[in-house]
Structures are given as C-alpha cells and as structure tokens.
Design an enzyme around this catalytic site. Structure first.
Site, PDB file in Angstrom:
ATOM      1  CD  GLU A 129     -24.746  40.616   1.554  1.00 32.01           C
ATOM      2  OE1 GLU A 129     -24.291  40.420   1.953  1.00 32.01           O
ATOM      3  OE2 GLU A 129     -25.331  39.695   2.254  1.00 32.01           O
ATOM      4  CB  CYS A 181     -24.665  40.718   5.716  1.00 33.58           C
ATOM      5  SG  CYS A 181     -23.769  40.739   4.948  1.00 33.58           S
ATOM      6  CD  GLU A 235      -3.391  13.551 -11.754  1.00 38.71           C
ATOM      7  OE1 GLU A 235      -3.815  14.077 -11.878  1.00 38.71           O
ATOM      8  OE2 GLU A 235      -2.179  12.609 -12.533  1.00 38.71           O
TER       9      GLU A 235
HETATM   10  N1  LIG Z   1      -2.499   4.301 -14.169  1.00 39.96           N
HETATM   11  C1  LIG Z   1      -2.196   5.650 -13.241  1.00 39.96           C
HETATM   12  O1  LIG Z   1      -3.423   6.011 -13.231  1.00 39.96           O
HETATM   13  C2  LIG Z   1      -1.280   5.461 -12.147  1.00 39.96           C
HETATM   14  C3  LIG Z   1      -1.221   6.736 -11.108  1.00 39.96           C
HETATM   15  C4  LIG Z   1      -0.569   7.032 -10.473  1.00 39.96           C
HETATM   16  C5  LIG Z   1       0.382   6.117 -10.217  1.00 39.96           C
HETATM   17  N2  LIG Z   1       0.411   4.694 -11.164  1.00 39.96           N
HETATM   18  C6  LIG Z   1       1.440   3.807 -10.971  1.00 39.96           C
HETATM   19  O2  LIG Z   1       1.441   3.314  -9.419  1.00 39.96           O
HETATM   20  C7  LIG Z   1       2.464   3.241  -9.113  1.00 39.96           C
HETATM   21  C8  LIG Z   1       2.662   3.911  -7.468  1.00 39.96           C
HETATM   22  O3  LIG Z   1       2.032   3.067  -6.562  1.00 39.96           O
HETATM   23  P1  LIG Z   1       1.599   3.218  -5.932  1.00 39.96           P
HETATM   24  O4  LIG Z   1       0.462   2.133  -5.266  1.00 39.96           O
HETATM   25  O5  LIG Z   1       2.811   2.497  -4.508  1.00 39.96           O
HETATM   26  O6  LIG Z   1       2.108   4.578  -4.676  1.00 39.96           O
HETATM   27  P2  LIG Z   1       1.621   5.565  -4.322  1.00 39.96           P
HETATM   28  O7  LIG Z   1      -0.018   5.255  -3.979  1.00 39.96           O
HETATM   29  O8  LIG Z   1       1.543   6.831  -5.295  1.00 39.96           O
HETATM   30  O9  LIG Z   1       1.987   6.124  -3.087  1.00 39.96           O
HETATM   31  C9  LIG Z   1       1.594   5.076  -1.419  1.00 39.96           C
HETATM   32  C10 LIG Z   1       1.921   5.521  -0.585  1.00 39.96           C
HETATM   33  O10 LIG Z   1       1.229   7.142  -0.081  1.00 39.96           O
HETATM   34  C11 LIG Z   1       1.020   6.820   1.633  1.00 39.96           C
HETATM   35  N3  LIG Z   1      -0.079   7.257   1.864  1.00 39.96           N
HETATM   36  C12 LIG Z   1       0.238   7.863   2.739  1.00 39.96           C
HETATM   37  N4  LIG Z   1      -1.723   7.430   3.277  1.00 39.96           N
HETATM   38  C13 LIG Z   1      -1.885   6.912   2.996  1.00 39.96           C
HETATM   39  C14 LIG Z   1      -3.403   5.705   3.339  1.00 39.96           C
HETATM   40  N5  LIG Z   1      -3.926   6.446   4.162  1.00 39.96           N
HETATM   41  N6  LIG Z   1      -2.853   4.706   2.720  1.00 39.96           N
HETATM   42  C15 LIG Z   1      -2.409   4.939   1.746  1.00 39.96           C
HETATM   43  N7  LIG Z   1      -1.506   5.525   1.404  1.00 39.96           N
HETATM   44  C16 LIG Z   1      -1.047   6.056   2.411  1.00 39.96           C
HETATM   45  C17 LIG Z   1       1.826   5.924   2.258  1.00 39.96           C
HETATM   46  O11 LIG Z   1       3.580   6.097   2.051  1.00 39.96           O
HETATM   47  P3  LIG Z   1       4.485   6.116   2.963  1.00 39.96           P
HETATM   48  O12 LIG Z   1       5.069   5.105   2.991  1.00 39.96           O
HETATM   49  O13 LIG Z   1       5.731   6.810   2.478  1.00 39.96           O
HETATM   50  O14 LIG Z   1       4.170   6.195   4.243  1.00 39.96           O
HETATM   51  C18 LIG Z   1       2.332   4.183   0.815  1.00 39.96           C
HETATM   52  O15 LIG Z   1       3.062   3.597   0.623  1.00 39.96           O
HETATM   53  C19 LIG Z   1       3.819   3.767  -9.535  1.00 39.96           C
HETATM   54  O16 LIG Z   1       4.273   2.026 -10.999  1.00 39.96           O
HETATM   55  C20 LIG Z   1       2.792   4.956 -11.167  1.00 39.96           C
HETATM   56  O17 LIG Z   1       3.082   4.753 -11.666  1.00 39.96           O
HETATM   57  C21 LIG Z   1      -0.572   4.271 -11.642  1.00 39.96           C
END
Ligand SMILES: NC(=O)c1ccc[n+]([C@@H]2O[C@H](COP(=O)([O-])OP(=O)(O)OC[C@H]3O[C@@H](n4cnc5c(N)ncnc54)[C@H](OP(=O)(O)O)[C@@H]3O)[C@@H](O)[C@H]2O)c1
Length: 338
Positions: A56, A89, A268
């Site tokens: 405004e 405003c 994601e």
């Molecule tokens: N199909 C799909 O849509 C899709 C999408 C993405 C990934 N993926 C697959 O998923 C796999 C990776 O999965 P992931 O579960 O290991 O990875 P992620 O969920 O990306 O990462 C897990 C990490 O997130 C961190 N984190 C931070 N805050 C958190 C919280 N409050 N709760 C939980 N985690 C937290 C931790 O890291 P720190 O240990 O470093 O502290 C934990 O180890 C890969 O194989 C990838 O290809 C698939």
C-alpha cells in the site's frame, strides 16, 4: 447487493499479479492498486521483501501529496496495524485520506492484525473480496505463521513391493523419465530441498531442478541433514544456491529454515531421513512414485515410524492419483492437513 465494483474486482485480480512480482520469504507477497472514486487506476505497488515498503505504501509513494484523497485501496492482504521496520499501513492509508479499502486475506499476525478495525473506526469503508484467492496466494506463508515451520513434502520412489533401492543400495533409476521430470518440477516448486548424508554418499545427487537436462528456475536451496562429512567433490557443492547443512533435531532445523524465509521443504530421502520426519509428525504432504517393478530385500522405502500397534498407524488421505508413463504417482496428505 454487493457494493464491490467491477473496477475493484479487476484491481484485485491485478493486485494478485503484482504480489507475485515480490519475493517469497519471511514476509508475505502482497500487491495493491489505488483507484480514484470513478474507478481509474491511480497507482500500484507490491512488497519487495522484509524491511522494504509494504504494498500500500509502495503505491502511495508514487502519488503527489493529496492525490490519494478519497481513493479506494485494493489490497491482497489486510493493511497491517503495527510498527515493525515500516510504519502501520492502516495509518499510512488514513494519513493519505483514502476513503475506502477492499482487501482479500486477513492478517493473521498477533501484532499486525486489526488494521481493518482501525480503518473502520476512523470512518473508512472497508470491504472484503476474493478471500479464497487471497489466502491461496499466501497459503505457504500462512502455514508458516500458524506452525512456525515450512510445509514439508516427503518424496520417494519405490518398487511395487515397497523397496527404495536394491540390496546393494543402488536405486537409479527405479522410475521412468516422466516420473523423474515430475520430480524436477516439484523441486522447482519448493523453496528448499533436503536429503540425508546417506543419500549424498550413496547417490551424489545434484539437487537442482532440471527440465530436459537444462536448469529450471527457481532452484530450491539444497539442505543436507546429518553429521557425516560431505565430500569436497560432492555434486551438491556445485549447486547454484549455497549449500546448507542441518543436524538431527528436525523441528529446530525447520524453525531455522522458516526464520530464513523458507516456506516449503521437499524431502527427497532417503528412507532414514524421511522416516525421521514422519516419526516426528513433521510431514504434511507425500508424493510417492510407484514403479511396476519388484526388488525384494531389505531396502524398504521407510524404516521404523514408531508404529508398534495398528492403532498407531499413520493414516493418510489420497489427494491425487496420476499415471506418469509406466509409473504411478500417489499424492497424499496427513489427516491434519485436510
Ligand atoms: N527411492 C528413493 O526415492 C530414494 C531417495 C533417496 C535415497 N534413496 C536411497 O536410499 C539410500 C540411502 O538411505 P539412507 O536412509 O542411508 O540415507 P538418508 O536418509 O539420506 O540419510 C540418513 C542420514 O540422515 C541423517 N539424519 C539427520 N537427521 C536425521 C534424523 N532426524 N533422522 C534420521 N536421519 C537423520 C543421518 O546422518 P549422519 O549419520 O551423518 O548423522 C542419517 O544417517 C541409498 O541407497 C539411496 O540410493 C532412495
């Protein structure tokens, strides 16, 4: 009979367009049009972000003193009633001699609301128009005002048997090109995009929005959750927006994102981070891509959600089903979002 004129309706539609010229951020996008008593446009304005003139006042600043006397102000958001970095405003409109105000969305702020009462008390005619459109324009900002955090979308792609990756962790590409293109449009439609360190280390995603390989504006701000080191060579470090890192306390991290003007977050994955958001009750919307394939094995799309018994299940409401090439998109919301 409504006292709203055709000129006011047209001005409100234009004010919504003006609002969108302003940035998304900690303040709402607002547009304003000043009309003469015979319905001519005198001036228009919009809000350019925190610390700058409200819409405004931006419009009034384009007029000579006295020129707004007897005018109608058409504004997408109720004129504010408080002195922040700029003055109220409602007072600016009174001082300018505006005779009538037509607004859409009500100001929900504890400190800033009450502008319409103040105007009415001073003898200004106040009406409302296009309330739903005005609220839709700032729906994400209103969500942040209500909850103190961004609206969270959780996305994952899974095989029909609920797996997000093969046994060795590889997950590219479960879904086809149409589903992946949809993901890129969703990335661009959110203010920020989040993954856990697990996904960065396993997949090295760019976290940019791309359509047919080309960058697609606006780009979401990349956020990586977790304590593990992100390698210097990680693709996410090449993102056009500066990388943010975040810890494990999801609610606190979300409040910090909201304080920096992030209204929507697209999570994601992977399964660990997504499950963390859901377990904490911080997931509002789900976009789940179902690929007609079977992977079996241990890599489920989600892990523990804290559901010990069936009466603790996390019920969702399906908002949309869409076929994307050979895949299916299920869009769902938590019941509290209804
Ligand atoms: N199909 C799909 O849509 C899709 C999408 C993405 C990934 N993926 C697959 O998923 C796999 C990776 O999965 P992931 O579960 O290991 O990875 P992620 O969920 O990306 O990462 C897990 C990490 O997130 C961190 N984190 C931070 N805050 C958190 C919280 N409050 N709760 C939980 N985690 C937290 C931790 O890291 P720190 O240990 O470093 O502290 C934990 O180890 C890969 O194989 C990838 O290809 C698939």
């Amino acid at each position: 009979m409504s006292r709203i004129t055709a000129a006011e309706r047209a001005a409100m539609a234009h004010a919504r367009e003006l609002a969108l010229r302003g940035p998304r951020g900690v303040n709402p996008q607002v547009g304003a049009v000043l009309l003469s008593s015979d319905g001519r446009t005198l001036a228009e304005g919009f809000h350019r972000g925190a610390g700058t003139a409200h819409a405004e006042v931006d419009a009034l600043s384009k007029l000579a003193p006295g020129e707004a006397r007897g005018a109608t102000a058409v504004v997408t958001l109720e004129p504010c009633n408080h002195t922040g970095r700029t003055g109220p405003c409602a007072v600016a409109l009174l001082d300018a001699g505006v005779a009538r105000v037509v607004y859409a969305a009500a100001d929900p702020g504890d400190a800033s609301s009450g502008g319409s009462e103040r105007l009415r008390a001073a003898g200004v005619e106040v009406d409302r128009l296009d309330v739903a459109e005005g609220e839709a324009l700032i729906a994400d900002w209103l969500f942040v005002q209500r909850t103190g955090r961004p609206r969270v979308t959780i996305k994952w792609a899974q095989s029909l048997d609920g797996r997000a990756a093969a046994a060795d962790g590889s997950s590219r590409w479960i879904t086809g090109a149409e589903a992946r293109a949809h993901v890129h449009r969703e990335r661009s439609a959110h203010d920020a995009i989040a993954v856990g360190t697990g996904t960065v280390l396993a997949d090295d995603p760019k976290l940019t929005a791309r359509i047919e390989g080309e960058p697609h504006a606006p780009q979401p701000i990349p956020v990586v959750f977790g304590s593990r080191e992100i390698p210097d060579a990680a693709a996410v470090r090449q993102h056009p927006k500066p990388l943010r890192t975040a810890g494990h306390e999801l609610e606190r991290e979300l409040r910090a994102l909201a304080a920096d003007g992030i209204q929507t977050l697209y999570v994601e994955g992977g399964p660990t981070l997504a499950s963390g958001f859901i377990r904490a009750g911080l997931a509002d919307r789900f976009t789940i891509y179902l690929a007609p394939t079977l992977l079996g094995g241990p890599r489920t799309a989600l892990d523990d959600l804290g559901v010990e018994s069936i009466d603790e299940q996390r019920r969702l409401t399906v908002a949309r089903l869409e076929q994307l090439g050979r895949d299916l998109l299920v869009e769902a919301t938590t019941e509290s979002e209804q």
